[in-house]
Structure formats: C-alpha cells, structure tokens
Design a protein around this motif. Structure first.
Motif, PDB file in Angstrom:
ATOM      1  N   THR A  36       3.379   0.637   7.095  1.00  0.00           N
ATOM      2  CA  THR A  36       2.081   0.201   6.576  1.00  0.00           C
ATOM      3  C   THR A  36       1.560   1.183   5.532  1.00  0.00           C
ATOM      4  OG1 THR A  36       1.575  -0.894   8.661  1.00  0.00           O
ATOM      5  CG2 THR A  36      -0.293  -0.382   7.227  1.00  0.00           C
ATOM      6  N   ASP A  37       1.660   2.463   5.828  1.00  0.00           N
ATOM      7  CA  ASP A  37       1.204   3.492   4.884  1.00  0.00           C
ATOM      8  C   ASP A  37       1.976   3.432   3.569  1.00  0.00           C
ATOM      9  OD1 ASP A  37      -0.564   4.337   6.815  1.00  0.00           O
ATOM     10  OD2 ASP A  37       0.610   6.110   7.379  1.00  0.00           O
ATOM     11  N   LEU A  38       3.280   3.227   3.652  1.00  0.00           N
ATOM     12  CA  LEU A  38       4.100   3.137   2.439  1.00  0.00           C
ATOM     13  C   LEU A  38       3.715   1.924   1.602  1.00  0.00           C
ATOM     14  CD1 LEU A  38       7.591   4.085   3.880  1.00  0.00           C
ATOM     15  CD2 LEU A  38       6.261   5.412   2.237  1.00  0.00           C
ATOM     16  N   GLU A  39       3.468   0.800   2.260  1.00  0.00           N
ATOM     17  CA  GLU A  39       3.081  -0.408   1.528  1.00  0.00           C
ATOM     18  C   GLU A  39       1.726  -0.241   0.842  1.00  0.00           C
ATOM     19  OE1 GLU A  39       3.362  -3.210   4.682  1.00  0.00           O
ATOM     20  OE2 GLU A  39       5.466  -3.649   4.276  1.00  0.00           O
ATOM     21  N   VAL A  40       0.774   0.362   1.527  1.00  0.00           N
ATOM     22  CA  VAL A  40      -0.550   0.581   0.940  1.00  0.00           C
ATOM     23  C   VAL A  40      -0.464   1.555  -0.229  1.00  0.00           C
ATOM     24  CG1 VAL A  40      -2.834   1.570   1.399  1.00  0.00           C
ATOM     25  CG2 VAL A  40      -1.801   0.001   3.027  1.00  0.00           C
ATOM     26  N   THR A  41       0.314   2.610  -0.076  1.00  0.00           N
ATOM     27  CA  THR A  41       0.483   3.587  -1.146  1.00  0.00           C
ATOM     28  C   THR A  41       1.136   2.947  -2.366  1.00  0.00           C
ATOM     29  OG1 THR A  41       0.661   5.380   0.455  1.00  0.00           O
ATOM     30  CG2 THR A  41       1.523   5.812  -1.745  1.00  0.00           C
ATOM     31  N   ALA A  42       2.158   2.138  -2.142  1.00  0.00           N
ATOM     32  CA  ALA A  42       2.842   1.463  -3.248  1.00  0.00           C
ATOM     33  C   ALA A  42       1.905   0.501  -3.961  1.00  0.00           C
ATOM     34  CB  ALA A  42       4.070   0.723  -2.740  1.00  0.00           C
ATOM     35  N   ALA A  43       1.101  -0.225  -3.203  1.00  0.00           N
ATOM     36  CA  ALA A  43       0.153  -1.165  -3.807  1.00  0.00           C
ATOM     37  C   ALA A  43      -0.887  -0.424  -4.640  1.00  0.00           C
ATOM     38  CB  ALA A  43      -0.526  -1.997  -2.719  1.00  0.00           C
ATOM     39  N   GLU A  44      -1.380   0.688  -4.135  1.00  0.00           N
ATOM     40  CA  GLU A  44      -2.377   1.477  -4.871  1.00  0.00           C
ATOM     41  C   GLU A  44      -1.756   2.069  -6.141  1.00  0.00           C
ATOM     42  OE1 GLU A  44      -5.960   3.309  -5.898  1.00  0.00           O
ATOM     43  OE2 GLU A  44      -5.484   1.624  -4.602  1.00  0.00           O
ATOM     44  N   PHE A  45      -0.519   2.542  -6.040  1.00  0.00           N
ATOM     45  CA  PHE A  45       0.171   3.084  -7.205  1.00  0.00           C
ATOM     46  C   PHE A  45       0.334   2.008  -8.272  1.00  0.00           C
ATOM     47  CE2 PHE A  45       4.044   3.935  -9.618  1.00  0.00           C
ATOM     48  CZ  PHE A  45       3.744   5.193 -10.123  1.00  0.00           C
ATOM     49  N   ASP A  46       0.761   0.818  -7.858  1.00  0.00           N
ATOM     50  CA  ASP A  46       0.913  -0.294  -8.801  1.00  0.00           C
ATOM     51  C   ASP A  46      -0.421  -0.662  -9.439  1.00  0.00           C
ATOM     52  OD1 ASP A  46       3.613  -0.458  -8.329  1.00  0.00           O
ATOM     53  OD2 ASP A  46       3.453  -2.157  -6.941  1.00  0.00           O
ATOM     54  N   ARG A  47      -1.477  -0.674  -8.632  1.00  0.00           N
ATOM     55  CA  ARG A  47      -2.795  -1.038  -9.132  1.00  0.00           C
ATOM     56  C   ARG A  47      -3.281  -0.038 -10.175  1.00  0.00           C
ATOM     57  NH1 ARG A  47      -8.043  -0.036  -8.573  1.00  0.00           N
ATOM     58  NH2 ARG A  47      -7.736   1.702  -7.155  1.00  0.00           N
ATOM     59  N   THR A  48      -3.143   1.242  -9.901  1.00  0.00           N
ATOM     60  CA  THR A  48      -3.625   2.253 -10.847  1.00  0.00           C
ATOM     61  C   THR A  48      -2.738   2.334 -12.083  1.00  0.00           C
ATOM     62  OG1 THR A  48      -2.479   4.016  -9.666  1.00  0.00           O
ATOM     63  CG2 THR A  48      -4.783   3.633  -9.089  1.00  0.00           C
ATOM     64  N   THR A  49      -1.445   2.099 -11.914  1.00  0.00           N
ATOM     65  CA  THR A  49      -0.535   2.117 -13.062  1.00  0.00           C
ATOM     66  C   THR A  49      -0.842   0.945 -13.987  1.00  0.00           C
ATOM     67  OG1 THR A  49       1.184   3.152 -11.757  1.00  0.00           O
ATOM     68  CG2 THR A  49       1.875   2.089 -13.761  1.00  0.00           C
ATOM     69  N   THR A  50      -1.059  -0.227 -13.397  1.00  0.00           N
ATOM     70  CA  THR A  50      -1.399  -1.414 -14.189  1.00  0.00           C
ATOM     71  C   THR A  50      -2.725  -1.214 -14.895  1.00  0.00           C
ATOM     72  OG1 THR A  50      -0.227  -2.803 -12.623  1.00  0.00           O
ATOM     73  CG2 THR A  50      -1.767  -3.914 -14.074  1.00  0.00           C
ATOM     74  N   LYS A  51      -3.677  -0.637 -14.204  1.00  0.00           N
ATOM     75  CA  LYS A  51      -4.999  -0.393 -14.795  1.00  0.00           C
ATOM     76  C   LYS A  51      -4.888   0.556 -15.981  1.00  0.00           C
ATOM     77  CE  LYS A  51      -9.605   1.015 -13.298  1.00  0.00           C
ATOM     78  NZ  LYS A  51     -10.387   1.518 -12.164  1.00  0.00           N
ATOM     79  N   ARG A  52      -4.066   1.590 -15.865  1.00  0.00           N
ATOM     80  CA  ARG A  52      -3.885   2.564 -16.937  1.00  0.00           C
ATOM     81  C   ARG A  52      -3.206   1.950 -18.151  1.00  0.00           C
ATOM     82  NH1 ARG A  52      -1.089   6.864 -13.972  1.00  0.00           N
ATOM     83  NH2 ARG A  52      -2.662   6.985 -12.393  1.00  0.00           N
ATOM     84  N   THR A  53      -2.194   1.127 -17.936  1.00  0.00           N
ATOM     85  CA  THR A  53      -1.451   0.544 -19.063  1.00  0.00           C
ATOM     86  C   THR A  53      -2.235  -0.582 -19.718  1.00  0.00           C
ATOM     87  OG1 THR A  53      -0.240  -0.927 -17.584  1.00  0.00           O
ATOM     88  CG2 THR A  53       0.798   1.162 -18.152  1.00  0.00           C
ATOM     89  N   ALA A  54      -3.091  -1.255 -18.969  1.00  0.00           N
ATOM     90  CA  ALA A  54      -3.859  -2.362 -19.521  1.00  0.00           C
ATOM     91  C   ALA A  54      -5.055  -1.887 -20.359  1.00  0.00           C
ATOM     92  CB  ALA A  54      -4.379  -3.271 -18.400  1.00  0.00           C
ATOM     93  N   LYS A  55      -5.507  -0.675 -20.097  1.00  0.00           N
ATOM     94  CA  LYS A  55      -6.680  -0.144 -20.794  1.00  0.00           C
ATOM     95  C   LYS A  55      -6.237   0.966 -21.743  1.00  0.00           C
ATOM     96  CE  LYS A  55     -11.068   2.096 -19.831  1.00  0.00           C
ATOM     97  NZ  LYS A  55     -11.911   2.696 -18.798  1.00  0.00           N
ATOM     98  N   PRO A  56      -6.085   0.667 -23.029  1.00  0.00           N
ATOM     99  CA  PRO A  56      -5.661   1.692 -23.982  1.00  0.00           C
ATOM    100  C   PRO A  56      -6.752   2.742 -24.174  1.00  0.00           C
ATOM    101  CG  PRO A  56      -6.126  -0.351 -25.136  1.00  0.00           C
ATOM    102  CD  PRO A  56      -6.275  -0.619 -23.655  1.00  0.00           C
ATOM    103  N   ARG A  57      -6.320   3.956 -24.379  1.00  0.00           N
ATOM    104  CA  ARG A  57      -7.281   5.049 -24.603  1.00  0.00           C
ATOM    105  C   ARG A  57      -7.825   5.010 -26.010  1.00  0.00           C
ATOM    106  NH1 ARG A  57      -5.014  10.330 -21.491  1.00  0.00           N
ATOM    107  NH2 ARG A  57      -4.996   9.386 -19.447  1.00  0.00           N
ATOM    108  N   SER A  58      -9.053   5.449 -26.152  1.00  0.00           N
ATOM    109  CA  SER A  58      -9.709   5.454 -27.471  1.00  0.00           C
ATOM    110  C   SER A  58      -9.366   6.685 -28.246  1.00  0.00           C
ATOM    111  CB  SER A  58     -11.215   5.396 -27.294  1.00  0.00           C
ATOM    112  OG  SER A  58     -11.562   4.224 -26.602  1.00  0.00           O
TER     113      SER A  58
END
Length: 58
Positions: A36-58
């Motif tokens: 369960t911990d591994l799945e939650v960690t992987a989901a959070e990693f994917d979420r933050t990685t997607t958020k970072r790549t979707a939002k370009p820096r100014s």
C-alpha cells in the motif's frame, strides 16, 4: 514492487506448521502495508512529476 509484496503476503497464509511461519510473525500484514505504501508513493510521484512537466517555468 507492490505486486510482489502483495503476492508474497497472499502466498504466505496458512498455519505456521504448513508455511514458513510468516503469518505467525505478522509478516503478511507488514507486506500488505508495504504494498500500500509503495502504491501511494508511486501515485504521488506520478502526480508531482506530471504537475511539474505540465506547468512550464517562467
């Protein structure tokens, strides 16, 4: 990795005399929690990685 932990926890059931004593030592519950911990960690990693790549820096 979570899939491996879950399958090992499920395979380790039964009495201590038939298995390797895993259920007697509480390892099955620990492996389920690890999965369960591994799945939650992987989901959070994917979420933050997607958020970072979707939002370009100014």
């Amino acid at each position: 990795m979570a899939k491996i932990a879950r399958s090992r926890a499920e395979r380790g059931g039964g009495s201590a005399a038939q298995g390797d004593g895993m259920s007697r030592l509480g390892a099955s519950r620990a492996l389920h929690q690890l999965a369960t911990d591994l799945e939650v960690t992987a989901a959070e990693f994917d979420r933050t990685t997607t958020k970072r790549t979707a939002k370009p820096r100014s």
